[in-house]
Enzyme design. Structure first.
Site, PDB file in Angstrom:
ATOM      1  CG  MET A 149     -16.840 -22.474   3.835  1.00 35.01           C
ATOM      2  SD  MET A 149     -15.251 -23.146   4.327  1.00 35.01           S
ATOM      3  CE  MET A 149     -15.229 -22.734   6.043  1.00 35.01           C
TER       4      MET A 149
ATOM      5  CG  HIS B 200     -24.162 -18.169   6.558  1.00 34.03           C
ATOM      6  ND1 HIS B 200     -24.079 -18.944   7.695  1.00 34.03           N
ATOM      7  CD2 HIS B 200     -22.938 -18.205   5.994  1.00 34.03           C
ATOM      8  CE1 HIS B 200     -22.858 -19.445   7.803  1.00 34.03           C
ATOM      9  NE2 HIS B 200     -22.146 -19.002   6.793  1.00 34.03           N
TER      10      HIS B 200
ATOM     11  CD  GLN C 157     -11.848 -21.664   3.252  1.00 34.61           C
ATOM     12  OE1 GLN C 157     -12.219 -21.510   2.093  1.00 34.61           O
ATOM     13  NE2 GLN C 157     -12.343 -20.929   4.239  1.00 34.61           N
TER      14      GLN C 157
ATOM     15  N   GLY D  56     -19.280 -10.965   4.623  1.00 38.37           N
ATOM     16  CA  GLY D  56     -19.538 -10.393   5.941  1.00 38.37           C
ATOM     17  C   GLY D  56     -18.293  -9.762   6.564  1.00 38.37           C
TER      18      GLY D  56
ATOM     19  CE  LYS E  93     -16.924 -14.436  13.567  1.00 41.67           C
ATOM     20  NZ  LYS E  93     -16.491 -15.549  12.808  1.00 41.67           N
ATOM     21  CG  ASP E  94     -14.862 -14.489   8.081  1.00 44.87           C
ATOM     22  OD1 ASP E  94     -14.179 -15.035   8.950  1.00 44.87           O
ATOM     23  OD2 ASP E  94     -15.996 -14.897   7.758  1.00 44.87           O
TER      24      ASP E  94
ATOM     25  CB  SER F  82     -20.473 -22.394  10.946  1.00 44.57           C
ATOM     26  OG  SER F  82     -21.169 -21.655   9.972  1.00 44.57           O
TER      27      SER F  82
HETATM   28  O1  PAF Z   1     -16.145 -17.110   4.582  1.00 43.03           O
HETATM   29  C1  PAF Z   1     -16.317 -18.288   4.198  1.00 43.03           C
HETATM   30  O2  PAF Z   1     -17.283 -18.954   4.526  1.00 43.03           O
HETATM   31  C2  PAF Z   1     -15.277 -18.915   3.267  1.00 43.03           C
HETATM   32  O3  PAF Z   1     -13.995 -18.505   3.601  1.00 43.03           O
HETATM   33  C3  PAF Z   1     -15.566 -18.666   1.780  1.00 43.03           C
HETATM   34  C4  PAF Z   1     -15.489 -17.198   1.431  1.00 43.03           C
HETATM   35  C5  PAF Z   1     -16.941 -19.203   1.422  1.00 43.03           C
HETATM   36  C6  PAF Z   1     -14.541 -19.403   0.914  1.00 43.03           C
HETATM   37  O4  PAF Z   1     -14.554 -20.767   1.144  1.00 43.03           O
END
Ligand code: PAF
Length: 281
Positions: A30, A37, A61, A148, A150-151, A187
């Protein structure tokens, strides 16, 4: 480095790369890049010879009450950073390119993975993520896609999407990247004032306190949660603490072998997440 906002141009470039037998690596983002990133781009560059990065702040989302409008954006800086990492193509679609009028299809995963942790306070979030990622996979048709840790929950959900819908690609998970003081890069850290940033460190501190207790022999998840709450409560508003199975995200009754410890908490108005996996030998 090529950049495009256009699906047909993206597809043209992808088919050129495929004709040249290039291996396509994909990093969906994003934007508003940080070292996390960039580490995904670096991993993609190592494994693949055509790296595509998408930058799209996906409205699907975000709930209406969330930070879609103020989500940080800096496309110019992002493109410079991506270029430095040797990215081949940056795809920056407009919302109407991804969701033209009449768009009516979503992809949702009905599993224990999507009923816990972030899904509780953000019930529509993962359908938004899965839908956009499925679209991006169909457009970019990568051989490898990089996400990542992180998520952490998102990563497991995307792996499930790939298996369940037979996407012909492999998900590569990459380590969470922290600032020197331990704060997980995000971010959304941009929203934090200096005082809030200091408070935000309590997420990582709570994970370290949990890890220490587990390594010293504590195996009761409730006791671990209490230890974490003591660290978190003075500085944050806790959304959840998860002591769970790292593959299924199911709550553990007793900690043995391998455990995911994850936390989501608000510092001021900023919601942050962090996690570690602890292995017992
Ligand atoms: O992790 C993110 O930045 C977002 O959830 C993604 C995977 C780009 C989907 O919009």
């Amino acid at each position: 480095m090529l950049t495009t906002t256009n699906i047909s141009k993206l597809k043209k470039e992808i088919s050129k790369a495929k004709k040249n037998n290039l291996t396509i690596g994909f990093v969906p983002t994003m934007g508003y890049f940080h070292k996390g990133h960039l580490s995904l781009m670096r991993a993609a560059k190592k494994k693949c010879n055509f790296v595509v990065v998408s930058i799209f702040v996906n409205p699907l989302q975000f709930a209406p009450t969330e930070d879609l409008k103020k989500y940080p954006r800096d496309i110019k800086r992002d493109c410079l950073l991506a270029k430095k990492e040797g990215v081949d193509l940056v795809f920056i679609p407009q919302v109407k390119e991804m969701y033209p009028e009449g768009f009516a299809t979503t992809v949702s995963i009905n599993s224990t993975l999507t009923k816990t942790m972030c899904a509780v306070s953000r019930p529509t979030h993962f359908t938004g993520v899965v839908t956009v990622v499925a679209k991006l996979f169909n457009l970019v048709t990568p051989d490898f896609a990089f996400f990542g840790e992180k998520d952490y929950q998102q990563l497991l959900i995307i792996k499930k999407l790939v298996v369940d819908l037979n996407f012909p690609l492999k998900i590569i998970s990459c380590p969470l990247i922290r600032d020197k003081d331990g704060l997980a890069l995000s971010s959304r850290n941009k929203y934090l004032s200096p005082a809030e940033r200091t408070k935000a460190l309590s997420l990582y501190k709570s994970l370290l306190a949990a890890k220490e207790a587990i390594l010293k022999g504590e195996s009761n998840p409730e006791k671990i949660k209490k230890i974490m709450q003591e660290v978190l409560k003075p500085n944050t508003k806790i959304d959840y603490i998860k002591i769970g199975n790292p593959e299924t995200l199911e709550d553990l009754k007793i900690i043995k072998k391998k455990v995911l410890i994850a936390v989501a908490a608000k510092v001021g108005t900023t919601r942050l997440i962090d996690n570690i996996v602890v292995k017992l030998s």
